[in-house]
Design an enzyme around this catalytic site. Structure first.
Site, mmCIF file in Angstrom:
data_model
loop_
_atom_site.group_PDB
_atom_site.id
_atom_site.type_symbol
_atom_site.label_atom_id
_atom_site.label_comp_id
_atom_site.label_asym_id
_atom_site.label_seq_id
_atom_site.Cartn_x
_atom_site.Cartn_y
_atom_site.Cartn_z
ATOM 1 N N ASP A 99 0.835 -1.197 0.000
ATOM 2 C CA ASP A 99 0.000 0.000 0.000
ATOM 3 C C ASP A 99 0.869 1.246 0.000
ATOM 4 O O ASP A 99 1.612 1.490 0.943
ATOM 5 C CB ASP A 99 -0.888 -0.022 1.242
ATOM 6 C CG ASP A 99 -1.779 1.197 1.332
ATOM 7 O OD1 ASP A 99 -2.008 1.843 0.306
ATOM 8 O OD2 ASP A 99 -2.236 1.507 2.446
ATOM 9 N N ASP A 315 -2.604 5.905 -5.313
ATOM 10 C CA ASP A 315 -2.628 4.961 -4.193
ATOM 11 C C ASP A 315 -2.817 3.529 -4.669
ATOM 12 O O ASP A 315 -3.907 3.131 -5.082
ATOM 13 C CB ASP A 315 -3.754 5.351 -3.232
ATOM 14 C CG ASP A 315 -3.830 4.428 -2.023
ATOM 15 O OD1 ASP A 315 -2.848 3.705 -1.765
ATOM 16 O OD2 ASP A 315 -4.859 4.432 -1.341
#
Length: 486
Positions: A99, A315
């Site tokens: 992430d 992201d």
């Protein structure tokens, strides 16, 4: 599942009575097996850097690192990418979601409350036990890492108070625990498509409690590895200690799964880059225009009230793509107008319709134009994902006012990042990308030496199947040969 991907993590680090840990690092270019989720803020740890450089000078020869990846970003599939790491002594293998929107590495620990026990991703889940690792130590509130993570020395800190962390996600789930320091093994790039293990130490979170809908087996992994800009992230710790350059790249394959993940300086291929917006916790870049086919979308003045420019968040921890309501409405209207589509809701949140033709022939290409002439091209086959053979679902989601500060957001996740080589140059504060075959390889550079880092697809199930079949065939061959000779 996508709402979970949307989770822009708010990481709150608190000191409390529970444990102890420390920190350090290594290498210069690292690659990981990937899958996604998270977020955080940036700190400067000059004191910690100087301290660790004195103590761990033997680790200061920078290296390139290849990180094995697994998973896929397909909304109807895993919806995440994960990396394979080895931690502790003896080393134990863990699979953690990758992430770029979060700032710490954490893994589920023994005794964890509400941690998942199984996964449908073809991996075996494991819980870390610091008491069984001879190289582990607890991190206390007076530790330099803990103080830096809290922007200074904590009030009421006593030598026997552990340094805790608490992470809250936008979908209501959370993870809490304490920091530990232990050995981590990474794969140093030593030649073209060749690696060898290298060890160092790092501070990470030991997850002791989870809350929310976190126990579903479809996407369960052992934890999360945040590649955010804060000094608490693994890459920042390694870079602070001069082990790796503060740069990384990923290429996520949503066709066959897995992809390429490398820590270090990726030098091939060449691509346009744009400056990150300064002083932001996420990887934000300035958005100039949005084109839907031949139509230009009118952008309102600053969707983020805290800055003077329109921004988009990049992201890899998010599966889909989220747009402010005003843009989302224009996109949906444009891609559906003039077509006889019978829309239906799937899983209560996806707008889907039956369609068995080539979507690229009838739906518009969408382009995001950023500062410095960086363009993100999203094709219909990217944003209209296949749910069934005859069913397509719209990946664009209405972000509305779902961020923690109630501002509208433009959040671009794996839906639009997959099948592209994306480079994050934290040292120079730039981001760039280009369309790329994620099953091929990229070039990393360490000094004057360049090596190729290749594609991975990690799955315990697939690895066992292939390895097991080969072993079985070899044994069968050996047995039949002996039988024949006899």
């Amino acid at each position: 599942m996508d709402l979970r991907r949307l989770a822009l993590a708010v990481v709150t680090l608190v000191a409390a009575l529970v444990g102890e840990f420390g920190c350090s690092a290594y290498g210069n270019v690292v690659t990981f097996d990937v899958k996604h989720k998270f977020a955080g803020k940036r700190n400067h740890l000059r004191a910690m850097k100087a301290h660790d450089m004195r103590r761990h000078g033997r680790f200061l020869s920078t290296v390139d690192v290849d990180v094995p990846l697994g998973g896929d970003g397909h909304p109807s599939g895993a919806g995440l990418y994960f990396a394979k790491l080895k931690i502790g002594n003896p080393l134990e293998e863990y699979h953690v979601q990758v992430d770029t929107g979060s700032d710490i590495l954490w893994v589920n620990c023994v005794g964890c409350d509400k941690c998942p026990e199984k996964s449908d991703l073809g991996i075996s889940l494991k819980q870390y036990d610091h008491k069984k690792s001879s190289t582990s130590s607890l991190v206390y509130c007076n530790n330099e890492f803990c103080a830096a993570a809290h922007d200074g020395k904590l009030k009421d800190c006593k030598p026997d108070l552990q340094c805790e962390y608490y992470v809250t996600y936008g979908d209501g789930t959370s993870n809490g625990g304490y920091f530990v320091k232990d050995t981590i093994e990474l794969q140093q790039v030593t030649g073209n498509l060749q690696t060898s293990p290298t060890n160092g130490s790092i501070v990470f979170g030991c997850g002791s409690k989870r809350a929310g809908d976190t126990t579903t087996s479809s996407e369960s992994v052992d934890g999360i590895i945040g590649f955010g800009q804060a000094n608490s992230s693994m890459i920042s710790q390694l870079a602070q200690n001069g082990v790796v350059k503060n740069k990384f790249a990923h290429c996520l394959d949503n066709v066959d799964g897995g992809g390429i993940f490398a820590i270090g300086e990726v030098v091939g291929p060449q691509m346009n880059k744009t400056k990150m917006i300064a002083g932001q916790s996420h990887y934000k870049i300035t958005l100039k225009e949005v084109h839907i086919g031949d139509t230009t979308v009118k952008l309102e003045t600053s969707f983020f009230g805290s800055i003077d420019e329109n921004a988009a968040i990049i992201d890899s921890g998010t599966t889909l793509a989220y747009l402010p309501t005003t843009i989302h409405e224009q996109v949906i209207k444009k891609i559906t107008s003039g077509k006889s589509l019978e829309m239906e809701k799937i899983e209560g949140q996806f707008s889907c319709f039956k369609y068995d033709k080539n979507v690229d022939d009838e739906f518009p290409v969408i382009k995001f134009l950023f500062k410095d002439s960086l363009v993100l091209t999203v094709y219909p086959h990217d944003y209209l994902f296949r749910f069934r053979d005859d069913m397509r679902c719209i990946g664009w989601q209405d972000g509305g006012s779902k961020s923690t500060n109630e501002e509208e957001m433009i959040l671009l996740g794996d839906l639009v990042l997959s099948n592209k080589l994306v480079i994050y140059d934290i040292e120079n504060q730039t981001i760039g990308w280009t369309e790329y075959n994620c099953t091929s390889s990229v070039k990393v550079k360490n000094g004057n030496t360049e090596y190729s880092v290749g594609y991975h697809v990690v799955s315990s199930a697939s690895s066992f199947t292939i390895g097991g079949i080969l072993a079985f065939l070899f044994i069968l061959y050996s047995f039949t040969s002996l039988f024949y000779i006899a």
